[in-house]
Design an enzyme around this catalytic site. Structure first.
Site, PDB file in Angstrom:
ATOM      1  N   GLY A   1      54.828  52.377  50.325  1.00 48.54           N
ATOM      2  CA  GLY A   1      53.747  52.127  51.282  1.00 48.54           C
ATOM      3  C   GLY A   1      52.405  51.953  50.579  1.00 48.54           C
ATOM      4  O   GLY A   1      52.316  51.930  49.351  1.00 48.54           O
ATOM      5  N   VAL A   2      51.359  51.822  51.391  1.00 47.24           N
ATOM      6  CA  VAL A   2      49.996  51.687  50.841  1.00 47.24           C
ATOM      7  C   VAL A   2      49.333  53.059  50.829  1.00 47.24           C
ATOM      8  O   VAL A   2      49.091  53.646  51.888  1.00 47.24           O
ATOM      9  CB  VAL A   2      49.163  50.693  51.688  1.00 47.24           C
ATOM     10  CG1 VAL A   2      47.728  50.617  51.160  1.00 47.24           C
ATOM     11  CG2 VAL A   2      49.809  49.321  51.681  1.00 47.24           C
ATOM     12  N   ASP A   3      49.084  53.570  49.643  1.00 41.64           N
ATOM     13  CA  ASP A   3      48.417  54.869  49.469  1.00 41.64           C
ATOM     14  C   ASP A   3      49.128  55.976  50.257  1.00 41.64           C
ATOM     15  O   ASP A   3      48.479  56.843  50.855  1.00 41.64           O
ATOM     16  CB  ASP A   3      46.937  54.771  49.899  1.00 41.64           C
ATOM     17  CG  ASP A   3      46.172  53.755  49.076  1.00 41.64           C
ATOM     18  OD1 ASP A   3      46.421  53.657  47.863  1.00 41.64           O
ATOM     19  OD2 ASP A   3      45.328  53.033  49.643  1.00 41.64           O
TER      20      ASP A   3
ATOM     21  N   GLY B   1      37.044  50.417  35.236  1.00 42.84           N
ATOM     22  CA  GLY B   1      37.893  51.247  34.371  1.00 42.84           C
ATOM     23  C   GLY B   1      37.354  52.626  34.052  1.00 42.84           C
ATOM     24  O   GLY B   1      37.724  53.222  33.044  1.00 42.84           O
TER      25      GLY B   1
ATOM     26  N   ASN C   1      48.575  57.044  41.253  1.00 40.64           N
ATOM     27  CA  ASN C   1      47.384  56.288  41.678  1.00 40.64           C
ATOM     28  C   ASN C   1      46.262  57.249  42.064  1.00 40.64           C
ATOM     29  O   ASN C   1      46.530  58.396  42.432  1.00 40.64           O
ATOM     30  CB  ASN C   1      47.746  55.421  42.893  1.00 40.64           C
ATOM     31  CG  ASN C   1      46.592  54.559  43.367  1.00 40.64           C
ATOM     32  OD1 ASN C   1      45.838  54.011  42.561  1.00 40.64           O
ATOM     33  ND2 ASN C   1      46.415  54.451  44.669  1.00 40.64           N
TER      34      ASN C   1
ATOM     35  N   LEU D   1      51.966  47.260  44.806  1.00 38.87           N
ATOM     36  CA  LEU D   1      53.159  47.046  43.990  1.00 38.87           C
ATOM     37  C   LEU D   1      54.369  46.776  44.881  1.00 38.87           C
ATOM     38  O   LEU D   1      54.498  47.342  45.971  1.00 38.87           O
ATOM     39  CB  LEU D   1      53.432  48.270  43.113  1.00 38.87           C
ATOM     40  CG  LEU D   1      52.290  48.720  42.188  1.00 38.87           C
ATOM     41  CD1 LEU D   1      52.758  49.875  41.311  1.00 38.87           C
ATOM     42  CD2 LEU D   1      51.781  47.578  41.336  1.00 38.87           C
TER      43      LEU D   1
ATOM     44  N   HIS E   1      42.931  57.444  44.715  1.00 38.03           N
ATOM     45  CA  HIS E   1      42.358  56.776  45.883  1.00 38.03           C
ATOM     46  C   HIS E   1      41.117  57.548  46.341  1.00 38.03           C
ATOM     47  O   HIS E   1      41.140  58.778  46.401  1.00 38.03           O
ATOM     48  CB  HIS E   1      43.394  56.709  47.008  1.00 38.03           C
ATOM     49  CG  HIS E   1      42.887  55.961  48.195  1.00 38.03           C
ATOM     50  ND1 HIS E   1      42.771  54.583  48.219  1.00 38.03           N
ATOM     51  CD2 HIS E   1      42.415  56.392  49.390  1.00 38.03           C
ATOM     52  CE1 HIS E   1      42.274  54.201  49.377  1.00 38.03           C
ATOM     53  NE2 HIS E   1      42.049  55.281  50.105  1.00 38.03           N
TER      54      HIS E   1
ATOM     55  N   MET F   1      43.862  46.833  41.911  1.00 37.62           N
ATOM     56  CA  MET F   1      43.724  46.465  43.314  1.00 37.62           C
ATOM     57  C   MET F   1      44.845  45.548  43.791  1.00 37.62           C
ATOM     58  O   MET F   1      44.583  44.512  44.412  1.00 37.62           O
ATOM     59  CB  MET F   1      42.345  45.830  43.541  1.00 37.62           C
ATOM     60  CG  MET F   1      41.219  46.811  43.330  1.00 37.62           C
ATOM     61  SD  MET F   1      41.483  48.368  44.195  1.00 37.62           S
ATOM     62  CE  MET F   1      39.825  48.908  44.484  1.00 37.62           C
TER      63      MET F   1
HETATM   64  C1  GAR Z   1      37.898  54.107  42.144  1.00 31.66           C
HETATM   65  O1  GAR Z   1      36.972  54.619  43.044  1.00 31.66           O
HETATM   66  C2  GAR Z   1      39.307  54.241  42.688  1.00 31.66           C
HETATM   67  O2  GAR Z   1      39.502  55.419  43.405  1.00 31.66           O
HETATM   68  C3  GAR Z   1      39.388  53.035  43.586  1.00 31.66           C
HETATM   69  O3  GAR Z   1      38.745  52.017  42.876  1.00 31.66           O
HETATM   70  C4  GAR Z   1      37.760  52.591  42.018  1.00 31.66           C
HETATM   71  C5  GAR Z   1      38.024  52.118  40.610  1.00 31.66           C
HETATM   72  O4  GAR Z   1      37.001  52.517  39.767  1.00 31.66           O
HETATM   73  N1  GAR Z   1      40.726  52.707  43.893  1.00 31.66           N
HETATM   74  C6  GAR Z   1      41.123  52.280  45.091  1.00 31.66           C
HETATM   75  O5  GAR Z   1      40.368  52.109  46.018  1.00 31.66           O
HETATM   76  C7  GAR Z   1      42.613  52.018  45.212  1.00 31.66           C
HETATM   77  N2  GAR Z   1      42.987  51.907  46.568  1.00 31.66           N
HETATM   78  P1  GAR Z   1      37.206  52.504  38.210  1.00 31.66           P
HETATM   79  O6  GAR Z   1      37.676  51.092  37.848  1.00 31.66           O
HETATM   80  O7  GAR Z   1      35.849  52.786  37.651  1.00 31.66           O
HETATM   81  O8  GAR Z   1      38.208  53.557  37.839  1.00 31.66           O
END
Ligand code: GAR
Length: 206
Positions: A148-150, A12, A112, A98, A114, A95
């Site tokens: 889609g995905v990202d 988070g 989002n 949707l 990424h 993760m």
């Molecule tokens: C972050 O690096 C975010 O970009 C990635 O998960 C991490 C979450 O960290 N998200 C993805 O890979 C989504 N495809 P956080 O919980 O410390 O924010």
């Protein structure tokens, strides 16, 4: 006031960056109303609750997928007044993919982050894929969520250099620092009504 929901699955830290920017007044006109996690032990839940006093809800997976799961999230959003025409949903390390029903309902109101320069390296383990591929530059992307995905319209990106001997961990750490900059910035732009979207193209008002 835009009513904000943050969806997390773990640490988070992006959620915390956004909440800090709201608390300090850098982002105005946004009220964080609920933090939702699909994992009951997500560390971010404690941060949201203890540090920021924001209500938290767990919608646990139990093998449920698609709209069957997402409709439970939508119920929580409705209960907290995060409406499709006025609310904002920030995925912050959430993760799960949707369902089209969820995305359609909150179209252009789900954002989002990424950890790559999309469209390179979508999906899981983006930083590892960047290292393995041998790119010299990676980074992070804030984008609207589509079916889609990202793959939704890109709001902001920040490049991060990949250096000799970078590991997944070292690159992830440097990218994360930039995530914490651009995600709050994107939320601020959204809250100020400075973002317009035509097809895939996001324009940002000066
Ligand atoms: C972050 O690096 C975010 O970009 C990635 O998960 C991490 C979450 O960290 N998200 C993805 O890979 C989504 N495809 P956080 O919980 O410390 O924010």
């Amino acid at each position: 006031m835009i009513r904000l929901a943050l969806l997390i699955s773990g640490r988070g830290s992006n959620m915390e960056a956004i909440l800090t920017a709201i608390r300090s007044g850098v982002i105005k006109n946004v009220k964080p109303t609920v933090v939702i996690s699909d994992k009951k032990d997500a560390i971010g839940l404690e941060i949201a609750s203890n540090k920021f006093g924001i209500p938290v809800k767990v919608v646990s997976q139990k093998g449920i997928k698609g709209w069957l799961y997402d409709s439970q999230i939508v119920t929580v959003l409705q209960n907290f007044g995060v409406d499709p025409d006025s609310g904002l949903i920030c995925l912050a390390g959430f993760m799960r993919i949707l369902s089209p029903e969820f995305v359609g309902r909150y179209r252009m109101r789900i954002i989002n982050i990424h950890p790559s320069l999309l469209p390179a390296f979508p999906g899981l383990h983006a930083q590892k894929k960047a290292i393995e591929y041998g790119v010299k530059v990676s980074g992070c992307t804030v984008h609207f969520v589509n079916d889609g995905v990202d793959s939704g319209p890109i709001i902001l990106q920040q490049a991060v250099r990949v250096v000799n001997n970078d590991t997944e961990e070292t690159l992830s750490d440097r990218i994360l620092q930039q995530e914490h900059q651009i995600y709050p910035r994107a939320v601020k732009l959204f809250a100020e009504g400075k973002i317009t979207v035509v097809d895939r193209h996001v324009s940002i008002m000066k």
